[in-house]
Design a protein around this motif. Structure first.
Motif, PDB file in Angstrom:
ATOM      1  N   PHE A 228      -8.885 -41.492 -42.815  1.00  0.00           N
ATOM      2  CA  PHE A 228      -8.159 -41.808 -41.383  1.00  0.00           C
ATOM      3  C   PHE A 228      -9.296 -41.693 -40.463  1.00  0.00           C
ATOM      4  O   PHE A 228      -9.382 -43.057 -39.440  1.00  0.00           O
ATOM      5  N   ILE A 229     -10.417 -40.734 -40.119  1.00  0.00           N
ATOM      6  CA  ILE A 229     -11.197 -40.932 -39.323  1.00  0.00           C
ATOM      7  C   ILE A 229     -12.406 -42.330 -39.469  1.00  0.00           C
ATOM      8  O   ILE A 229     -12.349 -42.799 -38.755  1.00  0.00           O
ATOM      9  N   ARG A 230     -12.433 -42.279 -40.424  1.00  0.00           N
ATOM     10  CA  ARG A 230     -12.712 -43.713 -40.736  1.00  0.00           C
ATOM     11  C   ARG A 230     -13.030 -44.003 -40.552  1.00  0.00           C
ATOM     12  O   ARG A 230     -13.379 -44.985 -39.887  1.00  0.00           O
ATOM     13  N   SER A 231     -11.060 -45.051 -41.110  1.00  0.00           N
ATOM     14  CA  SER A 231     -10.638 -45.824 -40.396  1.00  0.00           C
ATOM     15  C   SER A 231     -11.217 -46.580 -39.116  1.00  0.00           C
ATOM     16  O   SER A 231     -10.536 -47.676 -38.238  1.00  0.00           O
ATOM     17  N   LEU A 232     -10.936 -45.295 -37.623  1.00  0.00           N
ATOM     18  CA  LEU A 232     -10.949 -45.969 -36.443  1.00  0.00           C
ATOM     19  C   LEU A 232     -12.432 -46.053 -36.506  1.00  0.00           C
ATOM     20  O   LEU A 232     -12.661 -45.638 -34.832  1.00  0.00           O
ATOM     21  N   GLY A 233     -13.316 -46.079 -36.990  1.00  0.00           N
ATOM     22  CA  GLY A 233     -14.505 -46.092 -36.596  1.00  0.00           C
ATOM     23  C   GLY A 233     -15.698 -45.290 -36.812  1.00  0.00           C
ATOM     24  O   GLY A 233     -17.346 -45.486 -36.390  1.00  0.00           O
ATOM     25  N   TYR A 234     -15.377 -43.861 -37.130  1.00  0.00           N
ATOM     26  CA  TYR A 234     -15.904 -42.755 -37.554  1.00  0.00           C
ATOM     27  C   TYR A 234     -17.347 -42.624 -38.187  1.00  0.00           C
ATOM     28  O   TYR A 234     -16.397 -42.713 -39.122  1.00  0.00           O
ATOM     29  N   GLY A 235     -18.556 -42.269 -38.031  1.00  0.00           N
ATOM     30  CA  GLY A 235     -19.118 -41.704 -39.681  1.00  0.00           C
ATOM     31  C   GLY A 235     -18.784 -40.044 -40.076  1.00  0.00           C
ATOM     32  O   GLY A 235     -18.731 -39.182 -38.620  1.00  0.00           O
ATOM     33  N   VAL A 236     -18.427 -39.832 -41.126  1.00  0.00           N
ATOM     34  CA  VAL A 236     -18.568 -38.603 -41.732  1.00  0.00           C
ATOM     35  C   VAL A 236     -19.018 -38.000 -42.492  1.00  0.00           C
ATOM     36  O   VAL A 236     -19.771 -38.780 -42.906  1.00  0.00           O
ATOM     37  N   ILE A 237     -19.613 -37.051 -41.679  1.00  0.00           N
ATOM     38  CA  ILE A 237     -21.001 -35.552 -43.008  1.00  0.00           C
ATOM     39  C   ILE A 237     -20.649 -34.377 -42.306  1.00  0.00           C
ATOM     40  O   ILE A 237     -19.782 -34.164 -41.787  1.00  0.00           O
TER      41      ILE A 237
ATOM     42  N   GLY B 249     -20.537 -41.587 -32.774  1.00  0.00           N
ATOM     43  CA  GLY B 249     -19.725 -41.932 -33.227  1.00  0.00           C
ATOM     44  C   GLY B 249     -19.518 -41.641 -34.473  1.00  0.00           C
ATOM     45  O   GLY B 249     -18.956 -41.275 -35.522  1.00  0.00           O
ATOM     46  N   ILE B 250     -20.281 -39.832 -34.431  1.00  0.00           N
ATOM     47  CA  ILE B 250     -20.414 -39.213 -36.329  1.00  0.00           C
ATOM     48  C   ILE B 250     -19.870 -37.925 -36.112  1.00  0.00           C
ATOM     49  O   ILE B 250     -19.922 -37.418 -35.263  1.00  0.00           O
ATOM     50  N   VAL B 251     -18.627 -37.338 -37.079  1.00  0.00           N
ATOM     51  CA  VAL B 251     -17.986 -36.539 -37.454  1.00  0.00           C
ATOM     52  C   VAL B 251     -18.728 -35.496 -38.110  1.00  0.00           C
ATOM     53  O   VAL B 251     -19.351 -36.056 -39.018  1.00  0.00           O
ATOM     54  N   LEU B 252     -18.838 -34.340 -37.715  1.00  0.00           N
ATOM     55  CA  LEU B 252     -19.620 -33.278 -38.281  1.00  0.00           C
ATOM     56  C   LEU B 252     -18.322 -32.257 -39.222  1.00  0.00           C
ATOM     57  O   LEU B 252     -17.838 -31.858 -37.794  1.00  0.00           O
ATOM     58  N   GLU B 253     -18.005 -32.131 -40.189  1.00  0.00           N
ATOM     59  CA  GLU B 253     -17.302 -31.330 -40.794  1.00  0.00           C
ATOM     60  C   GLU B 253     -17.344 -29.957 -41.302  1.00  0.00           C
ATOM     61  O   GLU B 253     -19.059 -30.251 -43.228  1.00  0.00           O
ATOM     62  N   GLY B 254     -17.762 -29.009 -41.689  1.00  0.00           N
ATOM     63  CA  GLY B 254     -17.980 -27.832 -42.397  1.00  0.00           C
ATOM     64  C   GLY B 254     -17.074 -27.828 -43.094  1.00  0.00           C
ATOM     65  O   GLY B 254     -15.533 -26.988 -42.950  1.00  0.00           O
ATOM     66  N   ASP B 255     -17.154 -27.418 -44.290  1.00  0.00           N
ATOM     67  CA  ASP B 255     -16.441 -26.872 -45.617  1.00  0.00           C
ATOM     68  C   ASP B 255     -16.560 -25.766 -45.911  1.00  0.00           C
ATOM     69  O   ASP B 255     -17.559 -25.594 -46.537  1.00  0.00           O
ATOM     70  N   GLY B 256     -16.009 -24.488 -45.543  1.00  0.00           N
ATOM     71  CA  GLY B 256     -15.771 -23.421 -45.666  1.00  0.00           C
ATOM     72  C   GLY B 256     -15.316 -22.824 -46.956  1.00  0.00           C
ATOM     73  O   GLY B 256     -14.199 -23.592 -46.906  1.00  0.00           O
ATOM     74  N   ALA B 257     -15.648 -21.932 -47.778  1.00  0.00           N
ATOM     75  CA  ALA B 257     -15.260 -22.013 -48.962  1.00  0.00           C
ATOM     76  C   ALA B 257     -14.400 -21.338 -48.772  1.00  0.00           C
ATOM     77  O   ALA B 257     -13.410 -21.169 -50.347  1.00  0.00           O
ATOM     78  N   LEU B 258     -13.550 -20.007 -47.942  1.00  0.00           N
ATOM     79  CA  LEU B 258     -12.213 -19.379 -47.707  1.00  0.00           C
ATOM     80  C   LEU B 258     -10.951 -20.803 -47.703  1.00  0.00           C
ATOM     81  O   LEU B 258     -10.311 -20.061 -47.633  1.00  0.00           O
ATOM     82  N   LYS B 259     -11.734 -21.679 -47.649  1.00  0.00           N
ATOM     83  CA  LYS B 259     -10.470 -23.119 -47.182  1.00  0.00           C
ATOM     84  C   LYS B 259      -9.968 -23.312 -48.825  1.00  0.00           C
ATOM     85  O   LYS B 259      -8.883 -24.190 -48.709  1.00  0.00           O
ATOM     86  N   TYR B 260     -10.371 -23.042 -49.820  1.00  0.00           N
ATOM     87  CA  TYR B 260     -10.254 -23.319 -50.784  1.00  0.00           C
ATOM     88  C   TYR B 260     -10.530 -22.810 -52.342  1.00  0.00           C
ATOM     89  O   TYR B 260      -9.624 -22.631 -53.624  1.00  0.00           O
ATOM     90  N   ASP B 261     -10.767 -21.412 -52.760  1.00  0.00           N
ATOM     91  CA  ASP B 261     -11.024 -20.209 -53.107  1.00  0.00           C
ATOM     92  C   ASP B 261      -9.642 -19.763 -53.486  1.00  0.00           C
ATOM     93  O   ASP B 261      -9.631 -18.738 -52.402  1.00  0.00           O
ATOM     94  N   ASN B 262      -9.744 -19.944 -54.430  1.00  0.00           N
ATOM     95  CA  ASN B 262      -8.439 -18.010 -54.181  1.00  0.00           C
ATOM     96  C   ASN B 262      -7.551 -18.531 -54.415  1.00  0.00           C
ATOM     97  O   ASN B 262      -6.596 -18.061 -53.724  1.00  0.00           O
ATOM     98  N   ARG B 263      -7.238 -20.292 -54.210  1.00  0.00           N
ATOM     99  CA  ARG B 263      -5.758 -20.534 -53.374  1.00  0.00           C
ATOM    100  C   ARG B 263      -4.707 -21.062 -54.355  1.00  0.00           C
ATOM    101  O   ARG B 263      -5.482 -22.311 -54.774  1.00  0.00           O
ATOM    102  N   PRO B 264      -3.458 -20.639 -54.361  1.00  0.00           N
ATOM    103  CA  PRO B 264      -2.863 -22.184 -54.906  1.00  0.00           C
ATOM    104  C   PRO B 264      -2.926 -23.478 -54.691  1.00  0.00           C
ATOM    105  O   PRO B 264      -2.638 -23.844 -55.483  1.00  0.00           O
ATOM    106  N   ASP B 265      -2.702 -23.712 -53.626  1.00  0.00           N
ATOM    107  CA  ASP B 265      -2.273 -25.106 -52.981  1.00  0.00           C
ATOM    108  C   ASP B 265      -3.866 -25.226 -52.853  1.00  0.00           C
ATOM    109  O   ASP B 265      -3.732 -26.038 -52.154  1.00  0.00           O
TER     110      ASP B 265
END
Length: 446
Positions: free
Chosen positions: A389-398, A359-375
């Motif tokens: 929301f994912i944690r509320s369903l009982g999953y662990g997140v890394i 029950g472990i979720v692996l989430e990759g954070d790419g730089a393009l998702k955040y860099d140089n974006r007004p939003d």
């Protein structure tokens, strides 16, 4: 050269007279003299006097007609400076002197073009990389291309290949490597095809390492034959059936499957896994990989290629996901499922990776998702709400980024192991699926 006067008109040759286009370039001989070319025809003498510094090609006039008038308008619209030339001369030129209107227009335009116009016209048709013979086919003389190379307007690369200097100067390291690789293969024999990282650049496969110094070209033949290395590239021989020979944007390159095998053989396993995932996602079948591996079973490094292909996942969608899965594969961790849907029918998200037994979720954070974006602030807020929301369903997140998974794999593996131990007494949630039950237009929405 015989002067074109009334006394020697009848001594002119019967075939059409073309101007010397090499001398019509800016600064050439035509810029220092006026030329008048005359020719005896059914309707008498037809001549075209031109302004100083310009040359004209004049031939026997035709009988006219709608087709001739269309050719005249076509030439005049392409070369406005030729408006003063005789209509019958232009018509006959396009009809008799030069077979093909494209070559005619290219040659007429070149007579008035500056160096910048010549380069922009070539790059518009051929891109920033071309061979001198391709330029000649479009009506640009070889001497002009060589002169632009000496003036560094074009960058010579190899024998007869040129790269637009301004495009090369503003390119990043991978774009510049792609240009040099494309130029190098144009100089190689016709049975040579780009391979390795050069082929990956042309296929636009994800690469997680810097480019090598020299591009590689592969030719069919015995792999026992030693490679040939020049200052522009490296040529080697090996297994390359016709099935895996193709072209991308005029440049010869090996197939996607052969590119993956070649990169995986010569570089690390993680490089091969990243490319194998991308090739599988692009539609390359395991059978195609298997045929190549069977034919190359005695080649050095083929075991690395076999490992990368056997562990590839067609559901992976980014190099970061592939690197995260590589850490799990090589550090003794369970292999995650890629891009799994989590949630209920009313609210559902797709995560990068899932260890379903824990029950472990692996989430990759790419730089393009955040860099140089007004939003960027809105994206961060949405990510926090998504994780809640994912944690509320009982999953662990890394969460992990490229620097952690690629440069510090043991640290990343330690975090996963720690969370597995912390959750060993908790039941694994079952609210996940590999497919989205909603309509297809929502299938790729997170």
């Amino acid at each position: 050269m015989v002067a074109h006067t009334d006394q020697n008109r009848r001594k002119l040759p019967l075939k059409p007279v073309f101007p010397d286009f090499d001398q019509c370039s800016p600064g050439g001989a035509a810029a220092r003299s006026d030329r008048v070319v005359r020719r005896r025809g059914r309707a008498g003498w037809c001549g075209g006097a031109v302004e100083p510094g310009r040359a004209a090609a004049v031939a026997r006039p035709s009988r006219g007609g709608a087709a001739a008038q269309r050719r005249v308008k076509l030439v005049q619209s392409a070369a406005p400076g030729l408006q003063g030339m005789s209509t019958r001369c232009i018509s006959s030129t396009s009809e008799e002197l030069i077979p093909g209107r494209r070559r005619l227009i290219g040659m007429l335009l070149f007579m008035r073009a500056t160096d910048a116009t010549v380069v922009s016209s070539l790059t518009a048709r051929l891109g920033p990389v071309f061979h001198i013979r391709e330029a000649a086919a479009l009506g640009v003389p070889r001497d002009t291309v060589r002169r632009l190379g000496r003036q560094l307007v074009l960058t010579p690369y190899g024998k007869g290949a040129y790269i637009e200097s301004s495009a090369l100067a503003r390119a990043n390291k991978w774009s510049a490597y792609k240009m040099r690789s494309s130029a190098f293969v144009l100089c190689c024999p016709p049975d040579g095809y780009l391979a390795g990282l050069a082929a990956a650049a042309l296929h636009q496969l994800p690469v997680i390492r810097p480019p090598v110094e020299l591009p590689t070209v592969l030719r069919p033949g015995s792999a026992r034959k030693g490679p040939t290395t020049t200052e522009h590239g490296r040529v080697r021989h090996g297994f390359l059936p016709e099935l895996h020979q193709m072209s991308v944007d005029r440049f010869r390159v090996v197939s996607l499957a052969m590119t993956v095998v070649d990169v995986a053989r010569h570089f690390r396993r993680v490089d091969g896994l990243v490319m194998a995932d991308a090739a599988r996602a692009a539609g390359v079948e395991m059978q195609e990989f298997g045929e190549i591996l069977a034919q190359m079973r005695g080649y050095p490094g083929i075991s690395n290629a076999r490992w990368a292909i056997e562990n590839s996942d067609e559901r992976a969608e980014s190099a970061l996901e592939s690197v995260g899965r590589f850490v799990c594969l090589t550090q003794g961790l369970p292999t995650p499922l890629s891009n799994v849907w989590i949630g209920s029918a009313a609210r559902r998200y797709r995560v990068d990776g899932l260890l379903p037994a824990h029950g472990i979720v692996l989430e990759g954070d790419g730089a393009l998702k955040y860099d140089n974006r007004p939003d960027a602030s809105q994206i961060v807020a949405a990510e926090k709400e998504r994780e809640y929301f994912i944690r509320s369903l009982g999953y662990g997140v890394i969460r992990y980024n490229f620097a952690l998974a690629y440069s510090r794999p043991r640290e990343f593996a330690g975090r996963v192991e720690q969370l597995i131990n912390d959750r060993r007494h908790l039941p694994a949630p079952t609210s996940w699926s590999l497919t989205d039950p909603r309509a297809p237009e929502f299938a790729r929405r997170r």
